[in-house]
Write a protein that holds these residues in place. Structure first.
Motif, short mmCIF file in Angstrom:
data_model
loop_
_atom_site.label_atom_id
_atom_site.label_comp_id
_atom_site.label_asym_id
_atom_site.label_seq_id
_atom_site.Cartn_x
_atom_site.Cartn_y
_atom_site.Cartn_z
N ASP A 64 2.84 0.64 -12.27
CA ASP A 64 1.81 -0.21 -11.68
C ASP A 64 2.37 -1.46 -10.99
OD1 ASP A 64 2.61 -1.60 -13.94
OD2 ASP A 64 0.58 -1.93 -14.70
N SER A 65 3.65 -1.44 -10.66
CA SER A 65 4.23 -2.53 -9.87
C SER A 65 3.62 -2.53 -8.48
CB SER A 65 5.75 -2.38 -9.76
OG SER A 65 6.39 -2.56 -10.99
N SER A 66 3.74 -3.65 -7.78
CA SER A 66 3.20 -3.72 -6.42
C SER A 66 3.90 -2.70 -5.52
CB SER A 66 3.40 -5.13 -5.86
OG SER A 66 4.78 -5.37 -5.61
N ALA A 67 3.25 -2.35 -4.42
CA ALA A 67 3.84 -1.41 -3.47
C ALA A 67 5.17 -1.94 -2.94
CB ALA A 67 2.87 -1.14 -2.33
N ALA A 68 5.25 -3.25 -2.70
CA ALA A 68 6.49 -3.85 -2.20
C ALA A 68 7.61 -3.72 -3.22
CB ALA A 68 6.26 -5.32 -1.84
N ARG A 123 7.80 -1.47 -5.65
CA ARG A 123 8.15 -0.04 -5.78
C ARG A 123 9.04 0.40 -4.62
NH1 ARG A 123 5.96 3.28 -9.15
NH2 ARG A 123 5.70 4.98 -7.67
N ALA A 124 8.80 -0.14 -3.43
CA ALA A 124 9.60 0.23 -2.26
C ALA A 124 11.03 -0.29 -2.36
CB ALA A 124 8.94 -0.29 -0.99
#
Length: 75
Positions: free
Chosen positions: A11-15, A17-18
């Protein structure tokens, strides 16, 4: 200074995770964390990015240290 490996939670932010080197799934995250730890060299850092990590069992033989820190006052 040793290498740094970043890990993102499911559930980390998309940024986050990228940019992470490793991604957790939200179930038995200790398996991902153990695999990432195996890649570290002496003096390395495993950085857990913001999120919830689900640990069922975290047994490691001959650990020298496990540390948790804060990022600019934010857990």
């Amino acid at each position: 200074m040793g290498m740094k490996i970043t890990v993102a939670a499911a559930d980390s932010s998309a940024a986050d995770r990228a940019r992470a080197d490793w991604l957790c799934t939200g179930k038995n995250d200790e398996q991902i964390l153990n695999a990432a730890l195996e890649q570290l060299t002496t003096g390395g850092t495993l950085q857990l990015l913001d999120g919830n990590y689900f640990i069922e069992e975290f047994a490691r033989e001959n650990n020298s240290a496990v540390c948790a820190g804060f990022n600019n006052g934010k857990a």
